[in-house]
Design an enzyme around this catalytic site. Structure first.
Site, PDB file in Angstrom:
ATOM      1  N   HIS A   1       0.813  -1.224   0.000  1.00  0.00           N
ATOM      2  CA  HIS A   1       0.000   0.000   0.000  1.00  0.00           C
ATOM      3  C   HIS A   1       0.845   1.271   0.000  1.00  0.00           C
ATOM      4  CE1 HIS A   1       1.143  -0.072   4.239  1.00  0.00           C
ATOM      5  NE2 HIS A   1       0.829   1.199   4.282  1.00  0.00           N
TER       6      HIS A   1
HETATM    7  C1  UD1 Z   1      -1.227   6.246   5.669  1.00  0.00           C
HETATM    8  C2  UD1 Z   1       0.179   6.627   6.141  1.00  0.00           C
HETATM    9  C3  UD1 Z   1       1.121   5.440   5.939  1.00  0.00           C
HETATM   10  C4  UD1 Z   1       0.584   4.207   6.628  1.00  0.00           C
HETATM   11  C5  UD1 Z   1      -0.854   3.936   6.196  1.00  0.00           C
HETATM   12  C6  UD1 Z   1      -1.416   2.825   7.048  1.00  0.00           C
HETATM   13  C7  UD1 Z   1       0.761   9.000   5.850  1.00  0.00           C
HETATM   14  C8  UD1 Z   1       1.559   9.972   5.061  1.00  0.00           C
HETATM   15  N1  UD1 Z   1       0.703   7.750   5.347  1.00  0.00           N
HETATM   16  O1  UD1 Z   1      -1.152   5.958   4.288  1.00  0.00           O
HETATM   17  O2  UD1 Z   1       2.373   5.744   6.506  1.00  0.00           O
HETATM   18  O3  UD1 Z   1       1.393   3.110   6.276  1.00  0.00           O
HETATM   19  O4  UD1 Z   1      -1.662   5.110   6.410  1.00  0.00           O
HETATM   20  O5  UD1 Z   1      -2.430   2.134   6.405  1.00  0.00           O
HETATM   21  O6  UD1 Z   1       0.217   9.359   6.869  1.00  0.00           O
HETATM   22  N2  UD1 Z   1      -8.611   5.921   1.827  1.00  0.00           N
HETATM   23  C9  UD1 Z   1      -9.828   5.319   1.921  1.00  0.00           C
HETATM   24  N3  UD1 Z   1     -10.356   5.117   3.161  1.00  0.00           N
HETATM   25  C10 UD1 Z   1      -9.730   5.492   4.279  1.00  0.00           C
HETATM   26  C11 UD1 Z   1      -8.480   6.103   4.181  1.00  0.00           C
HETATM   27  C12 UD1 Z   1      -7.930   6.317   2.939  1.00  0.00           C
HETATM   28  O7  UD1 Z   1     -10.462   4.973   0.919  1.00  0.00           O
HETATM   29  O8  UD1 Z   1     -10.263   5.251   5.369  1.00  0.00           O
HETATM   30  C13 UD1 Z   1      -7.993   6.116   0.489  1.00  0.00           C
HETATM   31  C14 UD1 Z   1      -8.252   7.502  -0.075  1.00  0.00           C
HETATM   32  O9  UD1 Z   1      -8.366   7.371  -1.469  1.00  0.00           O
HETATM   33  C15 UD1 Z   1      -6.977   8.240   0.267  1.00  0.00           C
HETATM   34  C16 UD1 Z   1      -5.929   7.127   0.166  1.00  0.00           C
HETATM   35  O10 UD1 Z   1      -6.591   5.965   0.615  1.00  0.00           O
HETATM   36  O11 UD1 Z   1      -6.714   9.301  -0.595  1.00  0.00           O
HETATM   37  C17 UD1 Z   1      -4.689   7.378   1.007  1.00  0.00           C
HETATM   38  O12 UD1 Z   1      -5.021   7.606   2.373  1.00  0.00           O
HETATM   39  P1  UD1 Z   1      -3.990   8.378   3.354  1.00  0.00           P
HETATM   40  O13 UD1 Z   1      -4.509   8.357   4.727  1.00  0.00           O
HETATM   41  O14 UD1 Z   1      -3.648   9.697   2.775  1.00  0.00           O
HETATM   42  O15 UD1 Z   1      -2.680   7.534   3.252  1.00  0.00           O
HETATM   43  P2  UD1 Z   1      -2.441   5.965   3.378  1.00  0.00           P
HETATM   44  O16 UD1 Z   1      -2.007   5.464   2.061  1.00  0.00           O
HETATM   45  O17 UD1 Z   1      -3.598   5.319   4.044  1.00  0.00           O
HETATM   46  N1  UDP Z   2      -3.648  -5.200   9.105  1.00  0.00           N
HETATM   47  C1  UDP Z   2      -4.942  -5.673   9.289  1.00  0.00           C
HETATM   48  N2  UDP Z   2      -5.660  -6.044   8.184  1.00  0.00           N
HETATM   49  C2  UDP Z   2      -5.153  -5.982   6.927  1.00  0.00           C
HETATM   50  C3  UDP Z   2      -3.825  -5.508   6.748  1.00  0.00           C
HETATM   51  C4  UDP Z   2      -3.095  -5.109   7.857  1.00  0.00           C
HETATM   52  O1  UDP Z   2      -5.425  -5.771  10.421  1.00  0.00           O
HETATM   53  O2  UDP Z   2      -5.854  -6.345   5.979  1.00  0.00           O
HETATM   54  C5  UDP Z   2      -2.879  -4.757  10.291  1.00  0.00           C
HETATM   55  C6  UDP Z   2      -1.596  -5.517  10.524  1.00  0.00           C
HETATM   56  O3  UDP Z   2      -1.842  -6.633  11.358  1.00  0.00           O
HETATM   57  C7  UDP Z   2      -0.688  -4.490  11.181  1.00  0.00           C
HETATM   58  C8  UDP Z   2      -1.213  -3.157  10.646  1.00  0.00           C
HETATM   59  O4  UDP Z   2      -2.481  -3.422  10.070  1.00  0.00           O
HETATM   60  O5  UDP Z   2      -0.835  -4.482  12.594  1.00  0.00           O
HETATM   61  C9  UDP Z   2      -0.282  -2.592   9.611  1.00  0.00           C
HETATM   62  O6  UDP Z   2      -0.875  -1.471   9.047  1.00  0.00           O
HETATM   63  P1  UDP Z   2      -0.523  -0.925   7.599  1.00  0.00           P
HETATM   64  O7  UDP Z   2       0.140  -1.979   6.811  1.00  0.00           O
HETATM   65  O8  UDP Z   2      -1.749  -0.303   7.062  1.00  0.00           O
HETATM   66  O9  UDP Z   2       0.459   0.298   7.930  1.00  0.00           O
HETATM   67  P2  UDP Z   2       2.022   0.419   8.240  1.00  0.00           P
HETATM   68  O10 UDP Z   2       2.349  -0.472   9.371  1.00  0.00           O
HETATM   69  O11 UDP Z   2       2.762   0.109   6.985  1.00  0.00           O
HETATM   70  O12 UDP Z   2       2.170   1.862   8.572  1.00  0.00           O
END
Ligand code: UD1
Ligand code: UDP
Length: 371
Positions: free
Chosen positions: A209
């Protein structure tokens, strides 16, 4: 532990909810006043409320509903809203966790107010300033009063940046507390393998992601090509719980998913832990998943050019391969064949208790914040 200290916890995304859940639970157990501020960075049910329900967390006291946006838009909106809440509730300590935009906003808001800041998971460094997460974690570390480093390595990074020794506390990572609490339960309760038609140790678990992978069509395509080669070399199928960001990019880029990959919705915590625990190999670009694979004793291959979790590589639980298709295949085969008897470098599952001990004693002893 002093239970007069008022702690405000700022969180906003899936990993923060999971990794702060043991801290929130410990506050409740010790009757420490705790105000939960949810920025709303994640808002889809499968990234947000499903974890509050399953981890039995209280509803946030404040929900800022900031949602998605560009970095500046999102961080700026959170900053203004968090400041207003902090001015209203006047906590003694603000805790943030990790490296998201919610962390940056929470830290900057608190840094201009008479309140102490604790950064949970301090001192991680990818040394890649192209990543927004690296900026967020460096800035948070440099303004926080309490730096809760998960390992000696992360503490050393903090020292090397000139941060005071007395601010640094090596606690282990709260992900151990969460995974230990839930993995046995997941093994008993989860029916995810049957639901997805998977046999234990005969499938690869994939998560991808990160912006640097999925926002780049070429890298995302290479990643799938590598996953296909790995699956073919091991004779295993692949299950990919897809993050909404990656799903969005898949649609935008009109990429073809290899036949061996079963795309599924993001999983709840118990089902995801069960997929991790029973996978033959985990391919991921997630930070938390690299840690959990290491803790659960499952080989991991990281689809990035760097990692801020080098401890997982040092103990032999992880290999860094980027997105080169042949490297992904070779890495998966090598990790699959490797013995999984490594040591967990992320502590003994008491990080949350140590964090609360530290913040609740010091903010009162030092009289830094009037009670
Ligand atoms: C964010 C964090 C990343 C983390 C990830 C965990 C930052 C800069 N990035 O990335 O470090 O690994 O969360 O999962 O803070 N969206 C949805 N539903 C939601 C949230 C997001 O559909 O509930 C979609 C939207 O299209 C949005 C995109 O995901 O634009 C990105 O969401 P965003 O929170 O900006 O960053 P993540 O990729 O989730
Ligand atoms: N996770 C989850 N369901 C999923 C994918 C990830 O519960 O389908 C959990 C996973 O066990 C871990 C956390 O989400 O604890 C990791 O989050 P993510 O990969 O979104 O973010 P990152 O750690 O890279 O910031």
């Amino acid at each position: 532990m002093n239970n007069n200290t008022h702690i405000a916890i700022v969180l906003g995304t899936r990993p923060e909810i999971i990794k702060l859940s043991p801290v929130i639970r410990a506050c409740h157990q010790h009757d420490i006043p705790c105000t939960l501020i949810h920025t709303g960075q994640h808002y889809s049910e499968e990234l947000d409320s499903v974890f509050f329900d399953q981890l039995e967390l209280p509803e946030p006291d404040y929900h800022l509903s900031v949602g998605s946006g560009s970095h500046g838009e999102q961080t700026g909106a959170m900053l203004a809203e968090i400041e207003a809440v902090l001015l209203d509730i006047e906590p003694d300590v603000v805790l943030v966790q990790g490296d998201t935009n919610s962390v940056l906003a929470g830290t900057i808001a608190a840094s201009k107010l008479p309140v102490e800041i604790g950064h949970v998971e301090a001192g991680l460094r990818s040394f890649d300033r192209e990543m927004p997460e690296e900026t967020n974690r460096v800035l948070a570390d440099h303004v926080a009063d309490y730096l809760f480093a998960p390992t000696a390595t992360s503490a050393d990074y903090l020292r090397s940046e000139g941060l005071d020794e007395e601010r640094i506390h090596v606690t282990g990572n709260t992900i151990v507390d969460a995974a230990q609490r839930h993995s046995d339960f997941a093994a008993k309760k989860s029916t995810v393998l049957d639901e997805l038609g998977l046999a234990p140790e005969e499938f690869i678990l994939l998560t991808a992601h990160r912006a640097e992978n999925v926002d780049d069509r070429g890298r995302f395509a290479d990643l799938f090509a590598g996953v296909e080669r790995a699956a073919s070399a091991l004779g295993h199928e692949v299950v990919y719980p897809i993050h909404p960001r990656a799903q969005q990019r898949l649609n935008d880029f009109d990429l073809t998913i290899p036949d061996c990959v079963q795309l599924v919705d993001p999983q709840d915590y118990l089902d995801f832990l069960e997929l991790e625990r029973t996978a033959s190999v985990i391919l991921t670009d997630s930070g938390g998943v690299q840690e959990e694979a290491c803790i659960l004793g499952v080989p991991c291959v990281t689809l990035r050019d760097n990692t801020e979790r080098p401890e997982t590589i040092d103990v032999g639980a992880n290999r860094l391969v980027g997105v080169n298709p042949n490297e992904i295949r070779t890495g998966a085969v090598e990790m699959y064949e490797r013995t999984t008897e490594w040591e967990n470098p992320f502590g003994n599952g008491t990080a949350s208790e140590q964090i609360l001990d530290t913040v609740s004693e010091r903010s009162v002893d030092g009289q830094q914040v009037p009670q």
